[in-house]
Structure formats: C-alpha cells, structure tokens
Motif scaffolding. Structure first.
Motif: not given
Length: 264
Positions: A247-253
């Motif tokens: 979730l953090v990775g896709t949101w940041a990307f």
C-alpha cells in the motif's frame, strides 16, 4: 484498487514485457534461454562440490555436506529474488525514459515486469533444487511443494511494494541505486543464508525476524527440506506487513510519477 485494475486491464502487455525482459538477457547467446537452466545447475553443483568435498561443512548437529548445499541453495535463491528487485527497481524509470516522456504508458507495469523476470529465474532454480532433492533423498517433497506458494506469496507482495517505492524514489535520488548494491550485500550476510537462524544468540533471534528475508528463508527450508508445516501465525503477521508495504509503495509511486517526465 485502481492500480490493481490497471494491472489486470494491461495483463497482455505485462506478459509481453516480462517475456521480452527475460529473453533480452540471453539475446545473441548461442544457447539462449538454456542459460537460465544451466546457471542454477552449475551453482548447485559447485556448492555441493565445495562444501561436501573441500570444507566438509555441516548443517547443525546432524546435517551432512549435501544437506548443507541444499540449505544454502534455498537461502541463496530467496536472497537472489530480492537482490534482483532491489538492484533493478531504482533505475527502472531511467532505463525506460522513452515510456515516461514520449508515450502514454502504464508505468506501474514496470516494477511488476522486473518482479516477474526475477520470479521466472527463481522458479527455474527451485525446480533444479527439487530435482536434486529427489535424486539425493529418493522422494519428492510433495507436501512442501503445496505449502511453498503460501510461504512465497507474502514475500512477493513485499517485493512488489518495495519495488514500487524504489522505482519512484530512484528518479529523484540517484544515489539509491548505489545504496541498494550495499544493502543487498548486507542482507546476504545478515540473513540466515549461510547458517540456520537457530545458531543466533537468543537475544538476536527476535531482532533478526525484522529482516524480511529471515522468515521466508527459514519457512521455505522447513516445508521443502525438513518436511514440516509452515508457521501460519508468523506468516500471517508477515502478510500484514507485506500488505502495508504494498500500500505504501503503490501510494508513493502514484504520488511521485507526476514529476517523472520533468526530472528525466
């Protein structure tokens, strides 16, 4: 959810890009994709010869040199899967700048392509290990093969999340690529690749569980080589952490991708 829907909608393109990424590694070589099989075969053969014939290494109290080679190989292929994703993700956008600047392209596919390529080579290495295990032990670990996807799935989710995060950060912070090379080397020695986690002092074992490779390596050894069942409780906790990482990775990307074209 929109990101996952986009992946499903472009699954044909994802499949084509992943296959092209795999094939490009062996482009121009005489035997082509056979190298994907020969490389793990040579690795396992060398490890077995070195540790059984030269060092007479033992795994724990009762394990022999052949078992040491098998246990080592499990740790190495789990680490290799992470190492490829960690080392390639920071330069994904720069390596594919034409997709970023010139065409409308679903950039979220690129980290998945890298993971898919790494997973392809991991599966081939795993098949080599299973065949070697069957030859040595005169049996196939069928139950371990059934358990393996449940052990690997949260690990792949974690790798997907960290790949998205690094792919975005690598555009703005170019030093990340160099840092990841050091981190993958550190992970090799701080993960139970060359030794079982049980050899660690008691006060360090809980700390080492925060290493995302430790649990997966130990659980894969348990189900494939020891014939045991995975620790569902620990895997459940790991899955929660992996989902948060995704979730953090896709949101940041998604937040960072708007500036990719300007930076590149």
């Amino acid at each position: 959810m929109s990101a996952f829907y986009s992946l499903w909608r472009h699954r044909g393109l994802l499949r084509s890009l992943a296959w092209r990424d795999i094939a490009s590694r062996y482009k121009g070589s005489t035997i082509g994709l056979l190298w994907a099989l020969i490389t793990p075969l040579l690795m396992l053969g060398i490890y077995t010869a070195v540790f059984s014939g030269i060092f007479q290494a033992r795994w724990g109290q009762d394990g022999g040199p052949i078992e040491y080679a098998q246990q080592l190989f499990v740790g190495l292929i789990i680490h290799g899967l992470a190492a490829e994703c960690l080392s390639r993700s920071p330069v994904l956008m720069m390596s594919n700048s034409s997709y970023v600047k010139r065409v409308v392209f679903p950039l979220q596919l690129l980290p998945i392509v890298t993971l898919s390529s790494a997973l392809f080579h991991f599966i081939i290495s795993l098949v080599v290990l299973i065949v070697f295990y069957a030859i040595v032990n005169q049996t196939i670990p069928l139950l371990g093969l059934l358990y393996s996807p449940f052990v690997l799935l949260p690990y792949l989710v974690w790798l997907m999340g960290i790949s998205f995060l690094l792919a975005g950060l690598g555009v703005y912070f170019r030093d990340i690529n160099q840092i990841m090379g050091l981190i993958t080397m550190i992970l090799l020695f701080l993960s139970p690749v060359f030794y079982p986690a049980s050899m660690l002092p008691d006060h360090l074992q809980d700390i080492f569980l925060f290493n995302p490779l430790t649990l997966i390596i130990e659980q894969m050894r348990t189900v494939l080589l020891d014939g045991g069942a995975p620790d569902w409780g620990l895997l459940g906790l790991y899955s929660v952490g992996a989902a948060l990482m995704l979730l953090v990775g896709t949101w940041a990307f998604k937040k960072m991708r708007g500036g990719f074209a300007d930076v590149l």
